[in-house]
Every structure is written in structure tokens, then in C-alpha cells.
Design an enzyme around this catalytic site. Structure first.
Site, PDB file in Angstrom:
ATOM      1  N   LYS A  28     119.832  12.231  50.192  1.00 54.76           N
ATOM      2  CA  LYS A  28     121.258  12.515  49.973  1.00 54.76           C
ATOM      3  C   LYS A  28     122.014  11.215  49.781  1.00 54.76           C
ATOM      4  CE  LYS A  28     125.054  15.184  52.107  1.00 54.76           C
ATOM      5  NZ  LYS A  28     125.459  15.989  53.295  1.00 54.76           N
ATOM      6  N   SER A 103     127.068  20.598  52.179  1.00 49.79           N
ATOM      7  CA  SER A 103     127.295  19.571  51.190  1.00 49.79           C
ATOM      8  C   SER A 103     126.022  18.942  50.624  1.00 49.79           C
ATOM      9  CB  SER A 103     128.171  18.472  51.792  1.00 49.79           C
ATOM     10  OG  SER A 103     127.498  17.816  52.857  1.00 49.79           O
ATOM     11  N   SER A 127     125.769  21.389  56.655  1.00 49.17           N
ATOM     12  CA  SER A 127     125.438  20.877  55.319  1.00 49.17           C
ATOM     13  C   SER A 127     123.959  20.752  55.010  1.00 49.17           C
ATOM     14  CB  SER A 127     126.124  19.538  55.082  1.00 49.17           C
ATOM     15  OG  SER A 127     127.477  19.774  54.786  1.00 49.17           O
TER      16      SER A 127
HETATM   17  N1  GLN Z   1     131.184  22.708  55.095  1.00 52.68           N
HETATM   18  C1  GLN Z   1     131.432  21.876  56.224  1.00 52.68           C
HETATM   19  C2  GLN Z   1     132.512  20.887  55.897  1.00 52.68           C
HETATM   20  O1  GLN Z   1     132.968  20.922  54.812  1.00 52.68           O
HETATM   21  C3  GLN Z   1     130.191  21.161  56.635  1.00 52.68           C
HETATM   22  C4  GLN Z   1     129.947  19.922  55.901  1.00 52.68           C
HETATM   23  C5  GLN Z   1     128.831  19.110  56.441  1.00 52.68           C
HETATM   24  O2  GLN Z   1     128.044  19.566  57.274  1.00 52.68           O
HETATM   25  N2  GLN Z   1     128.802  17.855  56.014  1.00 52.68           N
HETATM   26  O3  GLN Z   1     132.919  20.094  56.690  1.00 52.68           O
END
Ligand code: GLN
Length: 435
Positions: A28, A103, A127
Site C-alpha cells: 500500500k 482504503s 481498511s
Molecule cells: N473507512 C474508514 C475511514 O475512512 C477506515 C479507513 C482506514 O481504515 N484507513 O476512516
């Protein structure tokens, strides 16, 4: 190679031997790679090249892995669809025309499309688990403190962990074996204690094997708690697929009963207050002087700072910095941030109680199947609510795994197991029974 999966394609060769020799890995793009740009999906870091490797990347290299690319992601990890990336969206290889989740959408898509054998993502509020569920692959969110965050660009640092994606539970566990364990560069890491519940049917009290060894597929005697709150309001097809998977585990000798997590009703609110507050602080360093993008405002510092951030950040990131700054400001701190911390303590307590009556907890990973591309962007609140089943786990610092449970209308559905702190082995064991 489909170029919507990687922001940067590259080949970083690891050592000659090791447990990941001949294994390709997607990383990532918020995980630092020495000499290879690391953008966090943001214009702010479009040209940023880190001078050092994240600890997990050093460990990949030592294990002989070959890194094949830096994968697409929601900007700074803020999103559930990978559509907030400055570099554009990623299609879902398992459900074309739909989002891959977020994400860490690029990492999950890389594995689902066969562009990499395994991948690393990060999970602040889901994410890793969300894209694993949406792309029909396995994803593990480790216990807070199991995996080093050194070199991970911080979004919500009290919530996030780096973790693996793979096509099988065993391969995800093997990758966890490589990245887990204490790191002198991250004082929040620690040596995991022995997981007494890992061997529920034939406990021999012996030392733990590797995480990969735990993928035995044996769930005879496993006790599963199903938190009723995590099924409420979920899509019907998702719920049906979930119960089919539980029935399958019952056939294999597991037992389930319902448990209650009353606090999770407040988890999404608490999560977003804490995550945005931490984000507003963590992203203050992007000032046009130290890293990445810098607007030119004729030497006027205030103007340079403002313009750099206006140009460098996208809408979702700006929204969160504004809300987080507000939540932490004098006069509002007790009303929002402190309340959210209290809710976090309550969520932890609820999980402790539920896990005193079960080896693992199970729920759908996501209450909905993958959205169509473009469907959800206009309504941030709707998007935040989709995180209802994943964010409580981060608030409680616990480990969780998402494993494919089947499909609804041709779209992948993931099942999430949650365990006690450092109970990764029992999650791996339980999840491997669904393959
Ligand atoms: N969807 C969640 C957010 O937008 C989780 C994102 C993540 O785990 N980085 O914060």
C-alpha cells in the site's frame, strides 16, 4: 498489468532466500519504500521519495519477497472505496464496475487480479477488512502493537495497524509471520503472549507455532459469539450468506450463540471523532516545507502554507482536518474528543465481556455488498456508516480477519472473526475452516 491497481509499478528484489522467496508482494502506498515514491494517494506527496524503508518493508526484503508495486488507496487512508485517491479509482477484479473497497483497495485488487501473490495494507477502521471482503480475498487486521508502524504514514495512529492480504488464510498468516513482532523503532510494539485459546479442542499447553501453522481448518469445539447489533440493518443477501457460513461451521463441530455489544451503537461516531482528531494533528506536518508539494507564494509563509494545503489535499482530507481541528479546539474538547474516548473505553469493555463467553466473535465484515463505482462519493455520512462492523475492533485494539463467505447476487461477501488481544492464531484457525 492493469494500471489502476498500482500508483507506482516497480521491482524491489529481496534477499535470495527466506520464507517469501519467489513471492510477489503489493505494498500500500502509505508504507515507506526507500528510493521508491510513496504518495499516500495524495497530490501532496505525488513526488515524495522516502529515504528509508518501513520496518515491514525491511522484513519483506529479508524474507526474500519481491515487491512489484505501490498500490492505490484512498487519500491518506480516508475512505471506504479507494475513490478518494488523487490517482483515480480502482476497479474491483472480482466484481467489475464496483469499488474494491477501501482504503487499501489497490492491495486487495492486486491479489484478487493475480498481479501479486500477497499484499500489505493498513487498517485504521476497516481498511484491510473492507477491501478483502469486497474483492473476495483474505485480510487480517492485527492486534494493536503486533506489527510495527515505523514508516507507515500516520492517519489515526492510535487505531491503525499494517496487515496482510492473500488468496488463502494460510498465505495471509505466512505474511503475518514475516511482519509481526517487536521493533525498536516503534515503542507500541511488543512480544505477543501465548494465546491460550488458540488450541480450543486439543490444548497441549505447548509453545505457539507459527501463524501459518494455525491454519488447520479444525473448528471442532469452537465457540462463536454472534453480536446481534452487527447484523441489524445489514443487507438481506449479506445476512443470508453470513448465516450459511455459520451453518457450515456448525456442521464442522463449532457452536454459536448470540451475544450483545450495546456500545457499538456509538462506535462510528466515536471512531470518526478520534480518527479525524488524530488526522488533523498527523497531517499538520504537510506544510510545503518538509515534504512533497509546495505552492509558491513569494516567500510569504502563511500564504505558502495555506496554498500548499489547498492544492495538495482533496475534499475528504480537508473535511476531516477541519472537523478534527474543531473537535480538539478549546471549549469543544470535552464535548467531542473526551466523550469519544469514553465511548472507546466502553467498546473495549463490551468486547472483553463478549469474548469471555466465546472463543471468537463473528459478523458480516461489511453490512453491504460492494458499491457501484461512483455510487457513494456524494454522501460521506452513508460511507462512514458502512464502517459500522469494522471500526469497533480498532477502538478496542483487537485482531480481526475477513474471510470470503460466499456471494450475494454475484458480489463477494466477507465474514469477520474478532478475537481477544493477540488471539490471531484462533482467528486464523477459525477462518481456515471456511475455505
Ligand atoms: N473507512 C474508514 C475511514 O475512512 C477506515 C479507513 C482506514 O481504515 N484507513 O476512516
Amino acid at each position: 498489468m492493469s494500471n489502476d491497481i498500482f500508483i507506482t509499478e516497480t521491482t524491489i528484489e529481496g534477499g535470495d532466500d527466506g520464507s517469501l522467496a519467489d513471492t510477489t508482494v503489493a505494498v500500500k502506498d502509505n508504507i515507506s519504500t526507500e528510493g521508491v515514491r510513496t504518495t499516500c494517494g495524495s497530490r501532496m506527496l505525488e513526488e515524495y521519495v522516502p529515504p528509508y524503508d518501513a520496518t515491514v518493508v525491511s522484513r519483506l526484503k529479508e524474507a526474500g519477497a519481491t515487491i512489484v508495486g505501490k498500490s492505490n488507496m484512498d487519500e491518506f487512508g480516508m475512505g471506504t472505496t479507494t475513490e478518494t485517491s488523487f490517482f483515480g479509482p480502482t476497479d474491483n477484479p472480482a466484481a467489475p464496475g464496483h469499488v474494491p473497497g477501501g482504503s487499501s483497495g489497490g492491495s486487495a485488487a492486486a491479489v484478487a487480479a493475480g498481479e501479486a501473490d500477497v499484499a500489505l495494507g493498513s487498517d485504521t477502521g476497516g481498511s484491510i477488512r473492507c477491501p478483502a471482503a469486497f474483492c473476495g480475498v483474505v485480510g487480517i487486521k492485527p492486534t494493536y502493537g503486533l506489527v510495527s508502524r515505523y514508516g507507515l504514514v500516520a492517519y489515526g495512529n492510535s487505531l491503525e495497524q499494517i496487515g496482510p492480504f492473500a488468496n488463502t488464510v494460510e498465505d495471509a498468516a505466512s505474511l503475518l509471520d514475516v511482519i509481526a513482532g517487536p521493533d525498536e523503532h516503534d515503542a507500541t510494539t511488543r512480544e505477543p503472549p501465548y494465546d491460550e485459546g488458540a488450541d480450543w479442542s486439543d490444548s497441549d499447553g505447548e509453545i505457539d507455532g507459527t501463524y501459518a501453522d494455525a491454519a488447520t481448518g479444525d473448528v471442532d469445539g469452537l465457540s462463536i459469539g454472534v453480536p446481534t447489533e452487527l447484523l441489524e440493518g445489514a443487507d438481506e443477501g449479506v445476512v443470508e450468506t453470513f448465516w450459511d457460513a455459520i451453518a457450515d461451521l456448525e456442521d464442522q463441530g463449532a457452536e454459536y450463540h448470540e451475544v450483545s455489544l450495546p456500545s457499538v451503537e456509538h462506535a462510528v461516531e466515536a471512531y470518526y471523532v478520534i480518527a479525524m482528531s488524530e488526522a488533523s494533528s498527523n497531517l499538520a506536518r504537510f506544510d510545503g516545507v518538509r515534504y512533497g508539494h509546495s505552492a509558491d507564494a513569494d516567500g510569504n509563509w502563511n500564504e505558502t502554507f495555506a496554498r500548499t494545503r489547498k492544492e495538495g489535499f482533496g475534499d475528504e482530507v480537508k473535511r476531516r482536518i477541519l472537523l478534527g481541528t474543531y473537535a480538539l479546539s478549546a471549549g469543544y474538547h470535552d464535548k467531542y474528543y473526551k466523550k469519544a474516548q469514553d465511548a472507546r473505553a466502553w467498546v473495549k469493555q463490551d468486547f472483553d465481556d463478549a469474548l469471555s463467553e466465546a472463543d471468537v466473535l463473528a459478523s458480516p465484515t461489511m453490512p453491504v455488498p460492494p458499491f457501484e463505482l461512483g455510487e457513494s462519493l456524494d454522501d460521506p455520512l452513508q460511507m462512514y456508516l458502512a464502517d459500522a462492523n469494522t471500526v469497533p475492533v480498532n477502538l478496542a485494539d483487537l485482531p480481526a480477519i475477513s474471510v470470503p463467505a460466499g456471494e450475494t447476487d454475484g458480489l463477494p461477501v466477507g465474514l469477520q472473526f474478532v478475537g481477544p488481544a493477540f488471539g490471531e492464531r484462533r482467528l486464523i484457525r477459525a477462518a481456515s475452516a471456511l475455505e
